[in-house]
Design a protein around this motif. Structure first.
Motif, PDB file in Angstrom:
ATOM      1  N   ALA A 139       0.648  -1.251   0.251  1.00 44.39           N
ATOM      2  CA  ALA A 139       0.243   0.085   0.327  1.00 44.39           C
ATOM      3  C   ALA A 139       0.684   0.840  -0.135  1.00 44.39           C
ATOM      4  N   ALA A 140       2.415   0.921   0.736  1.00 49.70           N
ATOM      5  CA  ALA A 140       3.150   2.106   0.582  1.00 49.70           C
ATOM      6  C   ALA A 140       3.001   2.859  -0.566  1.00 49.70           C
ATOM      7  N   THR A 145      -4.661   7.490   3.159  1.00 53.12           N
ATOM      8  CA  THR A 145      -4.194   7.119   3.725  1.00 53.12           C
ATOM      9  C   THR A 145      -4.136   5.389   3.706  1.00 53.12           C
ATOM     10  N   THR A 146      -2.783   5.139   4.683  1.00 52.44           N
ATOM     11  CA  THR A 146      -2.420   3.570   3.675  1.00 52.44           C
ATOM     12  C   THR A 146      -1.820   3.265   5.452  1.00 52.44           C
ATOM     13  N   LYS A 147      -2.212   1.348   4.873  1.00 50.53           N
ATOM     14  CA  LYS A 147      -1.690   0.294   6.173  1.00 50.53           C
ATOM     15  C   LYS A 147      -2.971   0.296   6.840  1.00 50.53           C
ATOM     16  N   TRP A 148      -3.897   0.714   6.993  1.00 49.80           N
ATOM     17  CA  TRP A 148      -4.468   1.066   8.520  1.00 49.80           C
ATOM     18  C   TRP A 148      -5.990   1.659   7.946  1.00 49.80           C
ATOM     19  N   PRO A 149      -7.121   0.935   8.663  1.00 47.58           N
ATOM     20  CA  PRO A 149      -7.121  -0.081   9.942  1.00 47.58           C
ATOM     21  C   PRO A 149      -7.035  -1.320   9.303  1.00 47.58           C
ATOM     22  N   GLU A 150      -5.875  -2.144  10.040  1.00 49.31           N
ATOM     23  CA  GLU A 150      -5.055  -3.425   9.315  1.00 49.31           C
ATOM     24  C   GLU A 150      -5.978  -4.647   9.738  1.00 49.31           C
ATOM     25  N   ILE A 151      -7.253  -4.454   9.968  1.00 48.00           N
ATOM     26  CA  ILE A 151      -8.373  -5.481   9.593  1.00 48.00           C
ATOM     27  C   ILE A 151      -8.371  -5.300   7.827  1.00 48.00           C
ATOM     28  N   ALA A 163      -4.407  -1.385   3.096  1.00 44.33           N
ATOM     29  CA  ALA A 163      -5.172  -0.805   3.573  1.00 44.33           C
ATOM     30  C   ALA A 163      -4.859   0.477   2.340  1.00 44.33           C
ATOM     31  N   LEU A 164      -5.873   0.682   2.007  1.00 46.03           N
ATOM     32  CA  LEU A 164      -6.150   2.431   1.727  1.00 46.03           C
ATOM     33  C   LEU A 164      -7.208   3.097   2.167  1.00 46.03           C
TER      34      LEU A 164
END
Length: 475
Positions: free
Chosen positions: A387-388, A403-409, A413-414
């Motif tokens: 994602a980064a 926003t990247t990598k969150w939430p971790e669910i 994540a993007l």
């Protein structure tokens, strides 16, 4: 797709950085005669001596080395980088707004009227019975709210027993930090399969040691907690309080109120919901609202109206001050202006467009969005791509990434929030950037960005060991 290129300095002539004004031109100025003691004066000072065009071009170039909300869409999920209308800046910059915070109340009636009206606006918007405007940021508002909850339990003789705060795993990091700073132990609640609060886990975790549950609704996946009334009953039956993180209130304006859902304490992020400037180390505001029975614990002073006169009063069991004055006046003035300009119908329209824009954008992108139905924001997955890396490649397509990598669910994540301010054309520009990166090969994505003033920055070191002065950098 047309690519946006940021301004870059010439590393061959500037030693890898944009020259400081003092490096461009410097003239030593001798001090004039003074009556100050010798140990309080200096022999001379070097100040840049530049023409107006040189000065203007310097700061313009610096501004062009970054990306801001005035450049284009800025869809950071949860952070809500909303466009700030310029009319509020005009109001805050007016001569009439230049009020010293320690001016006597009798000479500050207009200022106190604005404070009082904003307290009333926020109370009605949030379904709260009283509001303080003091906290200088959303996180400071969280801490203030938890300290109010702590004072409430101490007042009831349960301060020592109520030692835990429940926080969902998907909550903002500041929730965990605020509760810990207030001296509480943290109990993390897992999400159920549909991304909402797991009621069985909540029922098992809550008890006589529970001080409060901190909850965002809609949550960070953009999902509304459909069982919110049951959640409130579970917490209240155990003697705890329900705290509302106002980060996502812009999804509900004019349609639902936290107080009506059973929340006892809440904070408002005026930068997210009411279009005042966001972050950057400058002044902010995070007002706190409370329901009846908690108003006596609010910070001091509070603005009260006595007929046509406005006075400052101290709540009976106030937790004290959390800010040097009544709050960050000019930020709050902008929020007041924004709410006043939009009115009831405008605020309701704001939430409608925030939800519409998020759902329209999600339909246009070629990525999986695993949780729905969502409201003002959604979390897509970059799939097999980091994602980064995906985000860095979006910069090369002329937009700011989510926003990247969150939430971790959600894997890779993007987290995306276009806000209500973006037009259909802007949303399609964002969608085109998402899809262009989706079609790129792995090597191109890994080598991004190519069009920015700087490439990949060591963000971990920058956060843990920041360079705070030019002298420190040069050494």
């Amino acid at each position: 797709m047309q690519r946006h290129r940021q301004t870059k300095w010439d590393e061959t002539t500037s030693e890898g950085h944009e020259p400081l004004l003092s490096e461009k031109d410097s003239t030593r100025h001798e001090p004039e005669d003074t009556y100050l003691p010798d140990d309080l004066t200096r022999d001379g000072i070097e100040l840049p001596s530049l023409s107006e065009p040189e000065l203007v071009r310097h700061y313009t170039r610096l501004s062009q080395m970054n990306y801001g909300i005035d450049d284009g869409p800025y869809p950071l999920g949860s952070c809500t980088m909303k466009y700030n209308p310029k009319f509020t800046e005009d109001i805050a910059g007016s001569t009439a707004a230049a009020i010293h915070p320690d001016r006597d109340p009798e000479l500050s009636q207009g200022t106190l009227q604005v404070y009082h009206e904003l307290q009333d606006y926020l109370s009605r918007i949030g379904g709260m019975d009283a509001v303080t405007l003091q906290p200088p940021a959303g996180a400071a508002g969280e801490l203030t709210g938890i300290l109010i909850a702590k004072a409430y339990h101490e007042h009831n003789g349960e301060g020592d027993e109520r030692e835990e705060i429940l926080v969902p795993a998907s909550a903002h990091g500041t929730n965990f930090a605020s509760a810990a700073m207030a001296g509480y132990d943290i109990v993390e609640l897992p999400a159920d399969d549909d991304g909402r609060v797991d009621l069985d886990a909540l029922t098992e975790a809550v008890g006589e040691t529970t001080a409060a549950l901190m909850l965002t609704n809609p949550n960070t996946l953009g999902l509304f907690e459909r069982d919110i009334e049951e959640i409130a009953d579970i917490v209240h039956d155990a003697g705890g309080l329900l705290y509302y993180d106002g980060a996502n209130l812009n999804a509900l304006l004019g349609r639902a109120r936290p107080g009506d859902m059973g929340f006892d304490v809440m904070h408002f992020n005026v930068h997210k919901t009411f279009a005042t400037p966001h972050g950057g180390g400058g002044p902010g505001a995070g007002p706190i609202g409370v329901r009846e029975g908690l108003e006596q614990f609010l910070p001091t002073p509070q603005v009260r109206a006595d007929g046509d006169e406005y006075t400052l009063v101290e709540p009976d069991e106030s937790i004290g001050k959390v800010h040097g004055s009544m709050g960050n006046w000019l930020v709050l003035l902008k929020a007041h202006a924004y709410i006043s300009r939009l009115g009831d119908d405008g605020l309701t329209d704001t939430s409608a467009k925030a939800v519409l824009n998020a759902n329209y954008l999600a339909e246009q992108i070629d990525l999986e969005v695993p949780f729905e139905p969502f409201h003002h924001e959604f979390v897509a997955s970059a799939g097999e791509t980091d994602a980064a890396d995906f985000a860095k490649a979006m910069l090369d397509n002329g937009v700011h990434p989510p926003t990247t990598k969150w939430p971790e669910i959600v894997d890779e994540a993007l987290m995306t929030e276009p806000t209500e301010a973006e037009s259909k054309r802007s949303l399609e520009q964002l969608a085109a950037a998402f899809n262009a990166v989706s079609d790129e090969d792995a090597d191109t994505i890994a080598d991004a960005p190519q069009t920015t003033a700087a490439k990949r920055i060591d963000q971990t070191t920058a956060a843990r060991d920041p360079t705070l002065s030019w002298q420190q950098l040069s050494e």
